[in-house]
Enzyme design. Structure first.
Site, PDB file in Angstrom:
ATOM      1  N   HIS A 136      39.412  39.170  32.877  1.00  0.00           N
ATOM      2  CA  HIS A 136      40.403  38.480  32.049  1.00  0.00           C
ATOM      3  C   HIS A 136      41.048  37.388  32.884  1.00  0.00           C
ATOM      4  O   HIS A 136      40.803  37.279  34.079  1.00  0.00           O
ATOM      5  CB  HIS A 136      41.440  39.451  31.473  1.00  0.00           C
ATOM      6  CG  HIS A 136      42.280  40.160  32.486  1.00  0.00           C
ATOM      7  ND1 HIS A 136      43.208  41.099  32.151  1.00  0.00           N
ATOM      8  CD2 HIS A 136      42.344  40.069  33.839  1.00  0.00           C
ATOM      9  CE1 HIS A 136      43.805  41.563  33.233  1.00  0.00           C
ATOM     10  NE2 HIS A 136      43.287  40.945  34.269  1.00  0.00           N
ATOM     11  N   SER A 139      40.013  43.375  36.532  1.00  0.00           N
ATOM     12  CA  SER A 139      40.809  42.246  36.976  1.00  0.00           C
ATOM     13  C   SER A 139      40.401  41.835  38.398  1.00  0.00           C
ATOM     14  O   SER A 139      39.255  41.474  38.636  1.00  0.00           O
ATOM     15  CB  SER A 139      42.288  42.622  36.867  1.00  0.00           C
ATOM     16  OG  SER A 139      43.123  41.530  37.042  1.00  0.00           O
TER      17      SER A 139
END
Length: 199
Positions: free
Chosen positions: A124, A99
């Protein structure tokens, strides 16, 4: 449960001196970015980057990364500082860069972004919520802000890799995990590090 921070004893002409392990590593221009990215941790990383750059901006700084990600604003503050200082910042991913950790690790100086063989990368889309009892207009504002944030983060990832913005957008639609070889092919790192050949 907490953990004990090891202490290192060094001998000098003036006697013994005890350092916590992180202070000792800082003497060798090594910064450990571990755990969730949040404001307190980011402020500590930023202070260390600024200190080492002020001390000697001709020497590289070594940023070891092992994080599940976290706050976008805290992570981008670290990235902005990495770009602001004159010192090159080598990034070394161990464990995982997920992330926001991916954004930070891939923002190291190009040619000096490394990953250990068993580490993992995750990209993501940013997450966010409105909480219970949020008004509809506030939900629309949050949704618009999330889209703006997603575009900004995807642009950083595209700039830090050899993939197009469209490819990043597609791959980040859902959790997209990569091993070290896949991360190298993707262009987020420059080399898989089999041993400590940095110095």
């Amino acid at each position: 449960m907490g953990y004990l921070v090891p202490t290192v004893i060094e001998q000098s002409s003036r006697g013994e001196r005890a350092y916590d392990i992180y202070s000792r590593l800082l003497k060798d221009r090594i910064i450990m970015l571990t755990g969730p990215v949040e404001d307190g941790m980011a402020n500590s990383i930023i202070a260390q980057l600024l200190f080492l750059d002020a001390q000697d901006n001709t020497k590289d700084i070594y940023l070891y990364v092992n994080t599940p990600g976290g706050s976008v604003s805290a992570g981008l503050a670290i990235v902005d500082t990495m770009n602001f200082i004159k010192s090159d910042v080598q990034t070394i991913v161990m464990g995982m860069a997920a992330s926001m950790g991916t954004i930070i690790a891939s923002s190291g100086t190009k040619g000096k972004r490394f990953m250990l063989p068993n580490a993992e990368y995750l990209i993501h889309q940013p997450m966010g919520g409105t909480g219970q009892g949020t008004q509809q207009t506030d939900m629309a504002i949050v949704a618009e802000q999330l889209l703006k944030t997603r575009k900004r983060l995807e642009q950083i990832l595209a700039d830090n890799s050899n993939r197009s913005l469209e490819q990043i957008h597609k791959d980040a639609e859902r959790d997209h995990w990569m091993d070290a070889k896949e991360t190298l092919e993707y262009g987020f790192i420059d080399e898989i590090m089999e041993n400590n050949s940095l110095k």
